[in-house]
Design a protein around this motif. Sequence first.
Motif, mmCIF file in Angstrom:
data_model
loop_
_atom_site.group_PDB
_atom_site.id
_atom_site.type_symbol
_atom_site.label_atom_id
_atom_site.label_comp_id
_atom_site.label_asym_id
_atom_site.label_seq_id
_atom_site.Cartn_x
_atom_site.Cartn_y
_atom_site.Cartn_z
ATOM 1 N N ASN A 81 25.518 -10.896 -13.792
ATOM 2 C CA ASN A 81 26.532 -11.343 -12.839
ATOM 3 C C ASN A 81 26.054 -11.369 -11.390
ATOM 4 O OD1 ASN A 81 28.255 -11.624 -14.953
ATOM 5 N ND2 ASN A 81 29.542 -9.870 -14.476
ATOM 6 N N ILE A 82 24.882 -10.809 -11.149
ATOM 7 C CA ILE A 82 24.335 -10.852 -9.785
ATOM 8 C C ILE A 82 23.949 -12.289 -9.452
ATOM 9 C CG2 ILE A 82 22.471 -10.041 -8.291
ATOM 10 C CD1 ILE A 82 22.297 -7.540 -10.056
ATOM 11 N N GLU A 83 24.258 -12.720 -8.243
ATOM 12 C CA GLU A 83 23.861 -14.061 -7.830
ATOM 13 C C GLU A 83 22.348 -14.210 -7.948
ATOM 14 O OE1 GLU A 83 25.780 -15.579 -4.219
ATOM 15 O OE2 GLU A 83 27.085 -13.822 -4.317
ATOM 16 N N ASP A 84 21.897 -15.347 -8.462
ATOM 17 C CA ASP A 84 20.474 -15.543 -8.765
ATOM 18 C C ASP A 84 19.570 -15.243 -7.576
ATOM 19 O OD1 ASP A 84 21.016 -16.204 -11.355
ATOM 20 O OD2 ASP A 84 21.020 -18.373 -11.017
ATOM 21 N N TRP A 85 19.954 -15.681 -6.393
ATOM 22 C CA TRP A 85 19.086 -15.510 -5.223
ATOM 23 C C TRP A 85 18.981 -14.050 -4.785
ATOM 24 C CZ3 TRP A 85 21.051 -13.565 -0.635
ATOM 25 C CH2 TRP A 85 22.443 -13.550 -0.509
ATOM 26 N N MET A 86 19.874 -13.188 -5.298
ATOM 27 C CA MET A 86 19.859 -11.767 -4.935
ATOM 28 C C MET A 86 19.112 -10.899 -5.941
ATOM 29 S SD MET A 86 23.726 -11.110 -3.492
ATOM 30 C CE MET A 86 23.331 -9.404 -3.123
ATOM 31 N N LYS A 87 18.745 -11.452 -7.094
ATOM 32 C CA LYS A 87 18.098 -10.664 -8.136
ATOM 33 C C LYS A 87 16.653 -10.328 -7.766
ATOM 34 C CE LYS A 87 20.879 -12.637 -11.883
ATOM 35 N NZ LYS A 87 20.904 -13.604 -13.000
ATOM 36 N N ASN A 88 16.238 -9.098 -8.116
ATOM 37 C CA ASN A 88 14.835 -8.745 -7.948
ATOM 38 C C ASN A 88 14.047 -9.230 -9.168
ATOM 39 O OD1 ASN A 88 15.114 -6.793 -10.058
ATOM 40 N ND2 ASN A 88 15.833 -5.270 -8.562
ATOM 41 N N ASN A 89 12.747 -9.038 -9.161
ATOM 42 C CA ASN A 89 11.911 -9.560 -10.247
ATOM 43 C C ASN A 89 12.260 -8.950 -11.598
ATOM 44 O OD1 ASN A 89 10.467 -11.282 -8.583
ATOM 45 N ND2 ASN A 89 8.917 -9.738 -8.094
ATOM 46 N N PHE A 90 12.587 -7.657 -11.602
ATOM 47 C CA PHE A 90 12.962 -6.997 -12.858
ATOM 48 C C PHE A 90 14.236 -7.612 -13.419
ATOM 49 C CE2 PHE A 90 15.569 -3.791 -14.996
ATOM 50 C CZ PHE A 90 14.729 -3.433 -16.048
ATOM 51 N N GLN A 91 15.210 -7.844 -12.570
ATOM 52 C CA GLN A 91 16.480 -8.421 -13.001
ATOM 53 C C GLN A 91 16.307 -9.861 -13.468
ATOM 54 O OE1 GLN A 91 18.453 -7.597 -9.303
ATOM 55 N NE2 GLN A 91 19.472 -5.765 -10.084
ATOM 56 N N LYS A 92 15.461 -10.616 -12.778
ATOM 57 C CA LYS A 92 15.195 -11.991 -13.191
ATOM 58 C C LYS A 92 14.521 -12.031 -14.551
ATOM 59 C CE LYS A 92 14.775 -13.960 -8.548
ATOM 60 N NZ LYS A 92 13.854 -14.543 -7.541
ATOM 61 N N ASP A 93 13.562 -11.128 -14.772
ATOM 62 C CA ASP A 93 12.867 -11.063 -16.057
ATOM 63 C C ASP A 93 13.834 -10.711 -17.179
ATOM 64 O OD1 ASP A 93 10.335 -10.925 -17.674
ATOM 65 O OD2 ASP A 93 11.017 -8.848 -17.925
ATOM 66 N N PHE A 94 14.740 -9.776 -16.906
ATOM 67 C CA PHE A 94 15.736 -9.391 -17.908
ATOM 68 C C PHE A 94 16.604 -10.588 -18.281
ATOM 69 C CE2 PHE A 94 20.165 -8.104 -18.652
ATOM 70 C CZ PHE A 94 20.018 -7.372 -19.822
ATOM 71 N N CYS A 95 17.063 -11.332 -17.306
ATOM 72 C CA CYS A 95 17.933 -12.479 -17.576
ATOM 73 C C CYS A 95 17.186 -13.621 -18.261
ATOM 74 C CB CYS A 95 18.569 -12.974 -16.277
ATOM 75 S SG CYS A 95 19.828 -11.869 -15.612
ATOM 76 N N ASN A 96 15.937 -13.813 -17.889
ATOM 77 C CA ASN A 96 15.157 -14.904 -18.483
ATOM 78 C C ASN A 96 15.017 -14.761 -19.990
ATOM 79 O OD1 ASN A 96 14.750 -16.230 -16.074
ATOM 80 N ND2 ASN A 96 12.788 -15.250 -15.643
ATOM 81 N N ARG A 97 15.097 -13.521 -20.470
ATOM 82 C CA ARG A 97 14.913 -13.273 -21.906
ATOM 83 C C ARG A 97 16.090 -13.771 -22.743
ATOM 84 N NH1 ARG A 97 13.621 -7.126 -22.004
ATOM 85 N NH2 ARG A 97 13.774 -7.180 -19.746
ATOM 86 N N HIS A 98 17.244 -13.935 -22.120
ATOM 87 C CA HIS A 98 18.405 -14.370 -22.915
ATOM 88 C C HIS A 98 19.260 -15.411 -22.194
ATOM 89 C CE1 HIS A 98 20.104 -11.082 -20.433
ATOM 90 N NE2 HIS A 98 21.150 -11.877 -20.373
ATOM 91 N N GLU A 99 18.746 -15.942 -21.101
ATOM 92 C CA GLU A 99 19.548 -16.831 -20.253
ATOM 93 C C GLU A 99 20.149 -18.013 -21.001
ATOM 94 O OE1 GLU A 99 19.236 -19.059 -15.906
ATOM 95 O OE2 GLU A 99 17.445 -18.175 -16.822
ATOM 96 N N ASN A 100 19.381 -18.590 -21.918
ATOM 97 C CA ASN A 100 19.846 -19.783 -22.627
ATOM 98 C C ASN A 100 20.406 -19.491 -24.020
ATOM 99 O OD1 ASN A 100 19.013 -21.586 -20.526
ATOM 100 N ND2 ASN A 100 16.904 -21.328 -21.220
ATOM 101 N N THR A 101 20.428 -18.228 -24.399
ATOM 102 C CA THR A 101 20.808 -17.884 -25.781
ATOM 103 C C THR A 101 22.220 -18.349 -26.141
ATOM 104 O OG1 THR A 101 19.354 -15.954 -25.739
ATOM 105 C CG2 THR A 101 21.047 -16.015 -27.444
ATOM 106 N N VAL A 102 23.191 -18.000 -25.326
ATOM 107 C CA VAL A 102 24.578 -18.359 -25.637
ATOM 108 C C VAL A 102 24.790 -19.860 -25.511
ATOM 109 C CG1 VAL A 102 26.996 -18.013 -25.039
ATOM 110 C CG2 VAL A 102 25.415 -16.087 -24.948
#
Length: 225
Positions: A81-102
């Motif tokens: 739920n964090i705005e994309d531009w505010m995410k750190n690298n760890f958070q971006k990596d976490f989201c990238n793993r399932h971003e398109n799953t749903v």
Amino acid sequence: MHITQLNRECLLHLFSFLDKNTRKSLAKTCHKLLEVFQDPLLWSLLNFHSPAELKKDNFLLGPALKYLSICWYSERVKVCNIEDWMKNNFQKDFCNRHENTVNDFLLEVCNRCPNLLSLTLSGCGHVTDDCILLLLKNCPNLRTLKLENCVRITDQTLEAVTLYGGSLQTLHVDFCRNITQTGLQRVREKCPSVTLRAERSANMIPDNKPGKKLMLEKARKLIHL
């Protein structure tokens, strides 16, 4: 009496009480139970509790699916739920793993489940307006759409409801921070028969890119001069 001696109707009734993993385990034991597992009548309702469950092979998608629920209640939803531009690298990596799953799963639903009647999504922070638009187009019998804490959902979804939600009776857009009062009012005007609920939506702070926030701050300063 052995379970395989039961007739098809009894086996289907028995399987209906089992969760997806147990059904799959039984299906591996013999050909007869595999056939029961593959019967479309068994899969009119599907409930998932995390994106990871969508990647398992313990269920079937098909025209028999009427009720679908994907509800992710986890602390990890806060990261999505964090705005994309505010995410750190760890958070971006976490989201990238399932971003398109749903989204990918819902596209499969669009293609294979035209008789869907009800869809509930909660905590699906990466679901997009385009995905909901396609679902409304491809599932013309959809009567219930419940979206909760889906931060990428905007007024574009509400507009899609007015255009393609001809069968819709219930629409919930709770805690969707990028929904506006203007969008909600348009649904009320265009679809007066739809029961609309928007708990906290339109009263939350929407996403803003840094540049836009800077412009707003400058505008406020000019007003006070």
